[in-house]
Design a protein around this motif. Structure first.
Motif, PDB file in Angstrom:
ATOM      1  N   LEU A  32       0.863  -1.171   0.000  1.00  0.00           N
ATOM      2  CA  LEU A  32       0.000   0.000   0.000  1.00  0.00           C
ATOM      3  C   LEU A  32       0.899   1.220   0.000  1.00  0.00           C
ATOM      4  O   LEU A  32       1.711   1.392   0.916  1.00  0.00           O
ATOM      5  CB  LEU A  32      -0.903  -0.001   1.239  1.00  0.00           C
ATOM      6  CG  LEU A  32      -1.951   1.100   1.328  1.00  0.00           C
ATOM      7  CD1 LEU A  32      -3.025   0.925   0.248  1.00  0.00           C
ATOM      8  CD2 LEU A  32      -2.603   1.093   2.713  1.00  0.00           C
ATOM      9  N   SER A  33       0.802   2.055  -1.056  1.00  0.00           N
ATOM     10  CA  SER A  33       1.645   3.256  -1.114  1.00  0.00           C
ATOM     11  C   SER A  33       1.131   4.276  -0.107  1.00  0.00           C
ATOM     12  O   SER A  33      -0.005   4.189   0.369  1.00  0.00           O
ATOM     13  CB  SER A  33       1.634   3.860  -2.524  1.00  0.00           C
ATOM     14  OG  SER A  33       0.444   4.586  -2.746  1.00  0.00           O
ATOM     15  N   ARG A  34       1.960   5.254   0.194  1.00  0.00           N
ATOM     16  CA  ARG A  34       1.530   6.286   1.135  1.00  0.00           C
ATOM     17  C   ARG A  34       0.388   7.123   0.559  1.00  0.00           C
ATOM     18  O   ARG A  34      -0.295   7.828   1.288  1.00  0.00           O
ATOM     19  CB  ARG A  34       2.705   7.161   1.539  1.00  0.00           C
ATOM     20  CG  ARG A  34       3.278   7.999   0.429  1.00  0.00           C
ATOM     21  CD  ARG A  34       4.385   8.865   0.940  1.00  0.00           C
ATOM     22  NE  ARG A  34       5.152   9.420  -0.163  1.00  0.00           N
ATOM     23  CZ  ARG A  34       6.260  10.079  -0.015  1.00  0.00           C
ATOM     24  NH1 ARG A  34       6.748  10.281   1.184  1.00  0.00           N
ATOM     25  NH2 ARG A  34       6.912  10.545  -1.057  1.00  0.00           N
ATOM     26  N   ASN A  35       0.183   7.043  -0.771  1.00  0.00           N
ATOM     27  CA  ASN A  35      -0.925   7.762  -1.413  1.00  0.00           C
ATOM     28  C   ASN A  35      -2.200   6.936  -1.439  1.00  0.00           C
ATOM     29  O   ASN A  35      -3.186   7.342  -2.046  1.00  0.00           O
ATOM     30  CB  ASN A  35      -0.533   8.154  -2.837  1.00  0.00           C
ATOM     31  CG  ASN A  35       0.664   9.067  -2.862  1.00  0.00           C
ATOM     32  OD1 ASN A  35       0.838   9.905  -1.976  1.00  0.00           O
ATOM     33  ND2 ASN A  35       1.517   8.909  -3.850  1.00  0.00           N
ATOM     34  N   GLY A  36      -2.177   5.747  -0.823  1.00  0.00           N
ATOM     35  CA  GLY A  36      -3.369   4.916  -0.749  1.00  0.00           C
ATOM     36  C   GLY A  36      -3.583   4.006  -1.945  1.00  0.00           C
ATOM     37  O   GLY A  36      -4.646   3.433  -2.101  1.00  0.00           O
ATOM     38  N   GLU A  37      -2.575   3.837  -2.797  1.00  0.00           N
ATOM     39  CA  GLU A  37      -2.688   2.939  -3.945  1.00  0.00           C
ATOM     40  C   GLU A  37      -2.397   1.510  -3.474  1.00  0.00           C
ATOM     41  O   GLU A  37      -1.384   1.262  -2.819  1.00  0.00           O
ATOM     42  CB  GLU A  37      -1.684   3.309  -5.033  1.00  0.00           C
ATOM     43  CG  GLU A  37      -1.838   4.720  -5.539  1.00  0.00           C
ATOM     44  CD  GLU A  37      -0.559   5.217  -6.208  1.00  0.00           C
ATOM     45  OE1 GLU A  37      -0.689   5.927  -7.218  1.00  0.00           O
ATOM     46  OE2 GLU A  37       0.548   4.917  -5.716  1.00  0.00           O
ATOM     47  N   SER A  73      13.398 -10.519   4.671  1.00  0.00           N
ATOM     48  CA  SER A  73      13.207 -10.901   3.274  1.00  0.00           C
ATOM     49  C   SER A  73      12.152 -10.029   2.609  1.00  0.00           C
ATOM     50  O   SER A  73      11.474  -9.222   3.257  1.00  0.00           O
ATOM     51  CB  SER A  73      12.774 -12.365   3.194  1.00  0.00           C
ATOM     52  OG  SER A  73      11.425 -12.488   3.622  1.00  0.00           O
ATOM     53  N   SER A  74      11.974 -10.257   1.324  1.00  0.00           N
ATOM     54  CA  SER A  74      11.000  -9.483   0.534  1.00  0.00           C
ATOM     55  C   SER A  74       9.558  -9.797   0.918  1.00  0.00           C
ATOM     56  O   SER A  74       8.648  -9.099   0.480  1.00  0.00           O
ATOM     57  CB  SER A  74      11.210  -9.748  -0.954  1.00  0.00           C
ATOM     58  OG  SER A  74      11.001 -11.110  -1.241  1.00  0.00           O
ATOM     59  N   SER A  75       9.331 -10.796   1.738  1.00  0.00           N
ATOM     60  CA  SER A  75       7.973 -11.116   2.180  1.00  0.00           C
ATOM     61  C   SER A  75       7.530 -10.259   3.357  1.00  0.00           C
ATOM     62  O   SER A  75       6.363 -10.288   3.730  1.00  0.00           O
ATOM     63  CB  SER A  75       7.878 -12.591   2.582  1.00  0.00           C
ATOM     64  OG  SER A  75       8.163 -13.410   1.476  1.00  0.00           O
ATOM     65  N   THR A  76       8.447  -9.494   3.936  1.00  0.00           N
ATOM     66  CA  THR A  76       8.138  -8.676   5.110  1.00  0.00           C
ATOM     67  C   THR A  76       7.578  -7.326   4.678  1.00  0.00           C
ATOM     68  O   THR A  76       8.198  -6.612   3.896  1.00  0.00           O
ATOM     69  CB  THR A  76       9.396  -8.447   5.969  1.00  0.00           C
ATOM     70  OG1 THR A  76      10.001  -9.702   6.255  1.00  0.00           O
ATOM     71  CG2 THR A  76       9.043  -7.737   7.261  1.00  0.00           C
ATOM     72  N   ASN A  82       5.151   7.174   7.468  1.00  0.00           N
ATOM     73  CA  ASN A  82       4.506   8.158   6.586  1.00  0.00           C
ATOM     74  C   ASN A  82       3.283   7.603   5.872  1.00  0.00           C
ATOM     75  O   ASN A  82       2.764   8.217   4.950  1.00  0.00           O
ATOM     76  CB  ASN A  82       5.511   8.710   5.570  1.00  0.00           C
ATOM     77  CG  ASN A  82       6.121   7.626   4.697  1.00  0.00           C
ATOM     78  OD1 ASN A  82       5.830   6.443   4.853  1.00  0.00           O
ATOM     79  ND2 ASN A  82       6.976   8.025   3.782  1.00  0.00           N
ATOM     80  N   GLY A  83       2.809   6.423   6.281  1.00  0.00           N
ATOM     81  CA  GLY A  83       1.553   5.913   5.748  1.00  0.00           C
ATOM     82  C   GLY A  83       1.657   4.765   4.780  1.00  0.00           C
ATOM     83  O   GLY A  83       0.671   4.095   4.530  1.00  0.00           O
ATOM     84  N   GLY A  84       2.804   4.490   4.214  1.00  0.00           N
ATOM     85  CA  GLY A  84       2.934   3.375   3.279  1.00  0.00           C
ATOM     86  C   GLY A  84       3.126   2.047   4.007  1.00  0.00           C
ATOM     87  O   GLY A  84       3.562   2.008   5.154  1.00  0.00           O
ATOM     88  N   ASN A  85       2.763   0.969   3.340  1.00  0.00           N
ATOM     89  CA  ASN A  85       3.021  -0.392   3.810  1.00  0.00           C
ATOM     90  C   ASN A  85       3.807  -1.062   2.696  1.00  0.00           C
ATOM     91  O   ASN A  85       3.230  -1.482   1.691  1.00  0.00           O
ATOM     92  CB  ASN A  85       1.721  -1.137   4.098  1.00  0.00           C
ATOM     93  CG  ASN A  85       1.083  -0.692   5.393  1.00  0.00           C
ATOM     94  OD1 ASN A  85       1.321  -1.289   6.434  1.00  0.00           O
ATOM     95  ND2 ASN A  85       0.299   0.379   5.339  1.00  0.00           N
ATOM     96  N   ARG A  86       5.128  -1.151   2.878  1.00  0.00           N
ATOM     97  CA  ARG A  86       6.009  -1.553   1.790  1.00  0.00           C
ATOM     98  C   ARG A  86       6.877  -2.749   2.174  1.00  0.00           C
ATOM     99  O   ARG A  86       7.175  -2.975   3.341  1.00  0.00           O
ATOM    100  CB  ARG A  86       6.926  -0.390   1.425  1.00  0.00           C
ATOM    101  CG  ARG A  86       6.197   0.822   0.860  1.00  0.00           C
ATOM    102  CD  ARG A  86       5.471   0.513  -0.417  1.00  0.00           C
ATOM    103  NE  ARG A  86       5.236   1.694  -1.206  1.00  0.00           N
ATOM    104  CZ  ARG A  86       5.143   1.697  -2.522  1.00  0.00           C
ATOM    105  NH1 ARG A  86       5.249   0.585  -3.215  1.00  0.00           N
ATOM    106  NH2 ARG A  86       4.923   2.815  -3.168  1.00  0.00           N
ATOM    107  N   SER A  87       7.284  -3.496   1.138  1.00  0.00           N
ATOM    108  CA  SER A  87       8.146  -4.668   1.335  1.00  0.00           C
ATOM    109  C   SER A  87       9.335  -4.588   0.382  1.00  0.00           C
ATOM    110  O   SER A  87       9.208  -4.898  -0.790  1.00  0.00           O
ATOM    111  CB  SER A  87       7.358  -5.957   1.126  1.00  0.00           C
ATOM    112  OG  SER A  87       6.708  -5.956  -0.117  1.00  0.00           O
TER     113      SER A  87
END
Length: 187
Positions: A32-37, A73-76, A82-87
């Motif tokens: 989930l990007s910080r812009n909500g995408e 790892s890339s699964s985390t 700042n609002g994003g959920n990134r791996s």
């Protein structure tokens, strides 16, 4: 190529709602990007998967020897401030910062930005979204990041409050003061 779903203005997922969405759809690698995408990540091919595993191994080997932090790892998925959920493909966090999290925070998507990350561009990845992702990490507190781009034979180095540095491959990358003593040789 990753699939991007524009959710705004229809819905805005909270970090907890995104976590729940991932739990009920475990077969989908989501960000989930910080812009909500909402981003559905494409699987990678054999060559990229092998390069990614090697990068993770090299950082893990250095970390095993130094015991300075934890490698992921890339699964985390990281719940960025700042609002994003990134791996990222490879992530590292100092032991001290990791230990500051509660057991529940460690179990879910950790609400912390890694100190160091590597993103490896696969043949299906577009460069601009990866560069935007790197800037999200910087804005969230990243101390050092490498965007490895085999297609253009370059690596972009991201540091706080500094312009992005682009180097041509082959190159030797230093972990600088973030990963002291770590060197990565890329060809």
């Amino acid at each position: 190529m990753n699939t991007v779903l524009e959710l705004k203005p229809i819905i805005e997922l909270t970090s907890e709602e995104f976590y729940q969405l991932c739990q009920v759809n475990p077969e989908l690698p989501l960000e989930l990007s910080r812009n909500g995408e909402l981003i559905i990540m494409s699987p990678v091919g054999g060559e990229t998967g092998n390069k990614e595993a090697d990068l993770n191994f090299q950082v893990s080997l250095w970390n095993h020897q130094t015991q300075l932090g934890l490698v992921f790892s890339s699964s985390t998925v990281f719940d960025l401030p700042n609002g994003g959920n990134r791996s990222p493909d490879v992530a590292w966090i100092t032991k001290e910062r990791w230990d500051s999290l509660t057991p529940r925070q460690k179990q879910k998507f950790p609400p912390i930005c890694p100190d160091f990350i590597i993103e490896l561009r696969s043949p299906s990845d577009r460069l601009q979204p990866l560069q935007e992702k790197m800037l999200e990490y910087l804005d969230a507190g990243l101390r050092l990041g490498w965007l490895i781009n085999p297609q253009d034979r370059t690596v972009e180095i991201y540091r706080p409050q500094q312009p992005t540095e682009t180097l041509s491959l082959p190159v030797s990358l230093s972990g600088e003061d973030v990963l002291p003593g770590f060197t990565l040789l890329l060809d």
